[in-house]
Design a protein around this motif. Sequence first.
Motif, short mmCIF file in Angstrom:
data_model
loop_
_atom_site.label_atom_id
_atom_site.label_comp_id
_atom_site.label_asym_id
_atom_site.label_seq_id
_atom_site.Cartn_x
_atom_site.Cartn_y
_atom_site.Cartn_z
N GLY A 198 11.12 21.06 29.77
CA GLY A 198 10.94 22.41 30.28
C GLY A 198 9.93 22.53 31.40
O GLY A 198 10.12 23.29 32.35
N ARG B 26 11.25 21.89 34.96
CA ARG B 26 12.43 22.65 35.38
C ARG B 26 12.20 24.15 35.35
O ARG B 26 13.11 24.92 35.61
CB ARG B 26 13.61 22.29 34.48
CG ARG B 26 14.02 20.82 34.65
CD ARG B 26 15.15 20.45 33.74
NE ARG B 26 15.51 19.03 33.93
CZ ARG B 26 16.18 18.32 33.04
NH1 ARG B 26 16.57 18.87 31.91
NH2 ARG B 26 16.46 17.07 33.28
N HIS C 256 16.21 26.13 28.58
CA HIS C 256 17.51 25.49 28.36
C HIS C 256 18.35 26.15 27.27
O HIS C 256 19.50 25.76 27.08
CB HIS C 256 17.31 24.01 28.00
CG HIS C 256 16.66 23.22 29.09
ND1 HIS C 256 17.32 22.88 30.25
CD2 HIS C 256 15.40 22.73 29.21
CE1 HIS C 256 16.49 22.20 31.04
NE2 HIS C 256 15.33 22.10 30.43
N ARG D 23 20.79 14.41 31.57
CA ARG D 23 20.30 15.78 31.42
C ARG D 23 19.79 15.96 30.00
O ARG D 23 20.55 15.95 29.05
CB ARG D 23 21.41 16.79 31.71
CG ARG D 23 20.95 18.24 31.51
CD ARG D 23 22.10 19.20 31.79
NE ARG D 23 21.75 20.55 31.47
CZ ARG D 23 21.07 21.37 32.26
NH1 ARG D 23 20.66 20.92 33.43
NH2 ARG D 23 20.78 22.60 31.90
N PRO E 103 18.70 17.81 26.78
CA PRO E 103 18.91 19.14 26.25
C PRO E 103 17.61 19.81 25.97
O PRO E 103 16.62 19.16 25.69
CB PRO E 103 19.72 18.90 24.97
CG PRO E 103 19.30 17.54 24.54
CD PRO E 103 19.04 16.78 25.78
N GLY E 104 17.59 21.13 26.03
CA GLY E 104 16.37 21.85 25.69
C GLY E 104 16.19 21.86 24.22
O GLY E 104 15.31 22.37 23.67
N SER F 101 10.79 25.11 26.21
CA SER F 101 12.03 24.37 26.42
C SER F 101 13.23 25.22 26.02
O SER F 101 14.26 25.24 26.71
CB SER F 101 12.01 23.08 25.60
OG SER F 101 13.20 22.35 25.78
N ALA G 73 14.50 27.37 37.04
CA ALA G 73 15.07 28.34 36.12
C ALA G 73 14.66 29.76 36.49
O ALA G 73 15.47 30.69 36.43
CB ALA G 73 14.66 28.02 34.69
#
Length: 387
Positions: free
Chosen positions: A251, A254, A328, A384, A386-387, A324, A258
């Motif tokens: 998180g 990114r 996500h 990628r 995952p959150g 996170s 976002a």
Amino acid sequence: MPGQLLRPREASRRASFLELFFDLAFILALNRVSLALEQDLTLGGVFRTALLLAAIWWVWFVTAWSTDWFDPGTPLIIGLLLWVMFGGLMMAAAAPSAYSGHGLVFAGAYVAIHLGRPAFLLPALRGNPLRVRTLRVAVWFALSAVLWLTGALVEPAQVALWTVAVVLDLSLARLRWPTPGLGRSSWADLQVIGEHLAERYQQIYIIALGELILTAGIVYSTSGFDLYRTIAFALAFVNAVSVGRLYLVPGGVRLGAAIDALGPSGSRLGLLAGYLHLVMVAGVVAAAVGAQVMIAEPLSRDPAALMVALSGPALFLVGWILLSAAVHHRVSWHRPVGLAAIVALAAVGRGLPLLVGSALLSVLLILIAHAEKLTPARTGGTGRRPG
């Protein structure tokens, strides 16, 4: 003049030198807050310290958003940043004794910062629609100022009044400062540059980690270099590296993209991230206190000290998991499992020496970080997380 004061959306999204210089005041602030907690490891002491940290955080947070809206290269904003920086240093100096004689210094500096900000901005924003936004914030800070100052002067009611003031200040931002006769700000009024704000959050989190390492190093250098203290210092370093590494995936790195992807409503995510960074910074402060006590007395079985040492990474994980999830919209299973393992350690390990408890904590943090590293492979190798 009002147009020149605003930060252009196409301007550099990197933090300016002055913003980084401003952050230096919060090295001292976090150090003094950790000292206040170390002096009183009771539940009441934890709560009182949390109030101090929340106030200091809100000074930093509001200023970070201000420099996202206004150009930190203009003379007016330079003057404002220096004003807030000096006020922050005053709050930091008074923090350890804020409940024992210097509450008025702490509260007075807090009020001066938040009422001084509109004193700088309102005349310069004359004729600009965003002037109303600053006015709404000023009205509510003027109201909370009464609580802060009265609490400082009426010692028996200090904690109660400061608690109400903290709740008021932090919650009104989420409500967008609804003000009679002035309405409330829209999310478009509060729009931020996600990349810049995310970078500012990362920078203050690094400042918090730096305070942890600074505190651990000072205690180690003054308490001796025997085997147990050396191991304790190494464990404090491992734990600092672990929570620093975990912050960066996924998180933390990114968040800016976002926020920007959401457009004007991205300010809602930016605000939530501010609250969650307060939780994570509080965790680092608690971890610093735990490290300090552990290095000084590595074989101590003080349950309060062990709880503080374990609660620091646990608080960080709470903030990290929620951040996170906000970025996500999902959470990998190993994160709450890791958090549950630390909570279980705190529950069953109350009689453990601090050194042993910290060693077990280090193992758990390393396992969580290792699981995080393996996450792409478990999701099909897309790279990628995952959150």
